[in-house]
Design an enzyme around this catalytic site. Structure first.
Site, PDB file in Angstrom:
ATOM      1  N   LYS A 101       0.844  -1.210   0.000  1.00  0.00           N
ATOM      2  CA  LYS A 101       0.000   0.000   0.000  1.00  0.00           C
ATOM      3  C   LYS A 101       0.876   1.254   0.000  1.00  0.00           C
ATOM      4  CE  LYS A 101      -0.386  -0.385   5.035  1.00  0.00           C
ATOM      5  NZ  LYS A 101      -1.260  -0.798   6.159  1.00  0.00           N
ATOM      6  N   ARG A 145     -11.192  -0.359  14.495  1.00  0.00           N
ATOM      7  CA  ARG A 145     -10.943   0.440  13.292  1.00  0.00           C
ATOM      8  C   ARG A 145     -11.757  -0.188  12.172  1.00  0.00           C
ATOM      9  NH1 ARG A 145      -4.722   0.916  11.185  1.00  0.00           N
ATOM     10  NH2 ARG A 145      -5.267  -1.145  10.444  1.00  0.00           N
ATOM     11  N   TYR A 154      15.648  29.933   9.522  1.00  0.00           N
ATOM     12  CA  TYR A 154      14.408  30.523  10.050  1.00  0.00           C
ATOM     13  C   TYR A 154      14.387  30.491  11.572  1.00  0.00           C
ATOM     14  CZ  TYR A 154      12.174  30.449   5.431  1.00  0.00           C
ATOM     15  OH  TYR A 154      11.844  30.672   4.115  1.00  0.00           O
ATOM     16  N   MET A 199      11.479  24.480   3.744  1.00  0.00           N
ATOM     17  CA  MET A 199      10.693  23.700   2.775  1.00  0.00           C
ATOM     18  C   MET A 199      11.581  22.951   1.791  1.00  0.00           C
ATOM     19  SD  MET A 199       7.707  24.901   0.147  1.00  0.00           S
ATOM     20  CE  MET A 199       6.680  25.633   1.394  1.00  0.00           C
TER      21      MET A 199
HETATM   22  C1  LIG Z   1      -0.555  -1.731   6.902  1.00  0.00           C
HETATM   23  C2  LIG Z   1      -1.171  -3.020   7.259  1.00  0.00           C
HETATM   24  C3  LIG Z   1      -0.400  -4.191   7.243  1.00  0.00           C
HETATM   25  C4  LIG Z   1       1.105  -4.170   7.114  1.00  0.00           C
HETATM   26  O1  LIG Z   1       1.613  -3.737   8.355  1.00  0.00           O
HETATM   27  P1  LIG Z   1       3.187  -3.589   8.646  1.00  0.00           P
HETATM   28  O2  LIG Z   1       3.223  -3.187  10.069  1.00  0.00           O
HETATM   29  O3  LIG Z   1       3.675  -2.517   7.739  1.00  0.00           O
HETATM   30  O4  LIG Z   1       3.820  -4.887   8.379  1.00  0.00           O
HETATM   31  C5  LIG Z   1      -1.046  -5.393   7.440  1.00  0.00           C
HETATM   32  N1  LIG Z   1      -2.392  -5.445   7.657  1.00  0.00           N
HETATM   33  C6  LIG Z   1      -3.162  -4.336   7.719  1.00  0.00           C
HETATM   34  C7  LIG Z   1      -4.616  -4.469   7.982  1.00  0.00           C
HETATM   35  C8  LIG Z   1      -2.582  -3.081   7.533  1.00  0.00           C
HETATM   36  O5  LIG Z   1      -3.331  -1.987   7.594  1.00  0.00           O
END
Ligand SMILES: *Cc1c(COP(=O)(O)O)cnc(C)c1O
Length: 372
Positions: free
Chosen positions: A41, A141, A265, A313
């Site tokens: 992802k 969640r 800054y 930035m």
């Molecule tokens: C992001 C995610 C993973 C992968 O998790 P890592 O900690 O990056 O290995 C697996 N399952 C779900 C549901 C996630 O949201």
């Protein structure tokens, strides 16, 4: 080696695709069964969906997870072979059923409405279509809550028509091996799996960190993300993963400060004596977080040159007084053996995930090994 990103950027992010594949193979070997998917992802945790996924597939990985439907569609375009399985973790919104089918994506069914809609869609198409079932065991969640899980156990017919491949859940505290929730979630999940209809490929709980909790957490499959990209699974043991990213930049300009003078800054750093300041083209717009102001370092060869002043930035300033020969065009290393992704995260007050997924779109990208 192949190049991507901004070709004239003085900053290069080097991504070792072979290391990603070796990390995946290592995680497979940590489980007794050797069955590991890969989570890609967020554009492969910021490192590039296509090169990451194609390299993993060439290395033997056939099952991938993404968060969003659009990420699934993009991944299906990259890996269109029929033996590549792609699951979408965020669930199934009303009206998206056709899109999942068209791109051969597996929804993770996260509430009773999603189950009912996928089952109805399967019946309407007269074909059992693959899906995962997500049981919440402590994240609050996504996934079926306690009551919904109990209801499904009492009414398993609700799943009729669905080609149920996996029952899954997600760990809340696996990066802290001593946390009592690790065992609680494992037991709660095992109990639900025992009482729910069997999924054809089994049960799946562990992401990266939980793989290191032990075999009780491995079930039939695991689905690591962050460890593939070199980030540590926990802080209690040395990091067993191979480093994947290197961030280097060429110095734009070096100036000598002779009188007391402020840097950057907010004048948050003041050079009290003769100092040499090097400026490089890395800033918070590139994901080099502002919280690294006056705290991270870079390395010129083996010599640590501290970041002084605020991260702005597009630029940061380094105190290179220790290297009298430093000049424009010289290369400094910001993420590498002396300061890995986790060390940068610690200094920024965050986690490796955030550093990786923020890594700049304005860098030149150099892919080493793998299939870029
Ligand atoms: C992001 C995610 C993973 C992968 O998790 P890592 O900690 O990056 O290995 C697996 N399952 C779900 C549901 C996630 O949201």
């Amino acid at each position: 080696m192949s190049q991507a990103g901004f070709p004239h950027s003085p900053t290069t992010l080097t991504i070792d695709l072979d290391a990603i594949v070796q990390n995946w193979q290592f995680l497979c070997s940590r489980t007794g069964h050797g069955r590991s998917a890969a989570v890609v992802k967020a554009n492969g945790y910021g490192l590039g969906l296509s090169p990451v996924a194609r390299s993993l597939a060439a290395g033997g990985c056939k099952t991938f997870y993404v968060a969003h439907l659009d990420e699934g569609i993009a991944l299906r375009q990259v890996l269109d072979k029929s033996d590549i399985r792609i699951g979408v973790l965020n669930g199934l919104l009303p009206g998206q059923e056709e899109v999942f089918l068209e791109h051969r994506l597996w929804p993770s069914l996260c509430d009773p409405g999603q189950i009912d809609r996928w089952a109805a869609f399967c019946r309407a198409n007269s074909i059992p279509l693959p899906a995962l079932l997500h049981i919440d065991t402590g994240m609050s969640r996504t996934g079926l809550d306690r009551t919904e899980t109990a209801d499904l156990i009492d009414n398993p017919d609700r799943l009729q028509g669905i080609d149920l491949r996996f029952v899954m859940s997600h760990m809340a505290c696996a990066d802290d091996p001593a946390h009592p929730m690790n065992r609680e979630q494992q037991q709660r999940f095992a109990d639900a799996v025992n009482r729910l209809p069997k999924a054809t490929e089994g049960a799946m709980l562990a992401a990266s960190s939980a793989i290191f909790l032990g075999s009780d957490w491995h079930f039939d499959w695991v689905r690591p993300g962050v460890c593939l990209y070199g980030v540590r699974p926990n802080t209690t043991a040395p990091n067993p993963m191979k480093p994947v990213v290197t961030l280097q930049s060429r110095i734009l300009q070096v100036r000598q400060i002779d009188a007391p003078e402020s840097v950057g800054y907010g004048a948050s750093h003041r050079a009290e004596g003769p100092t040499r300041i090097a400026t490089i083209a890395v800033g918070y717009a590139d994901g080099f977080l502002r919280s690294l102001s006056n705290s991270a370092s870079a390395w010129l060869g083996d010599i640590e040159v501290p970041l002084v002043g605020r991260v702005s930035m597009d630029l940061v300033t380094l105190d290179v007084t220790a290297v009298p020969t430093a000049q424009a065009g010289d290369t400094v290393t910001l993420i590498g053996p002396n300061q890995d992704v986790d060390a940068v995260a610690d200094k920024a007050g965050t986690i490796g995930y955030e550093i990786l997924t923020s890594l700049g779109a304005r860098y030149a990208r150099s892919y080493v090994g793998g299939v870029a």
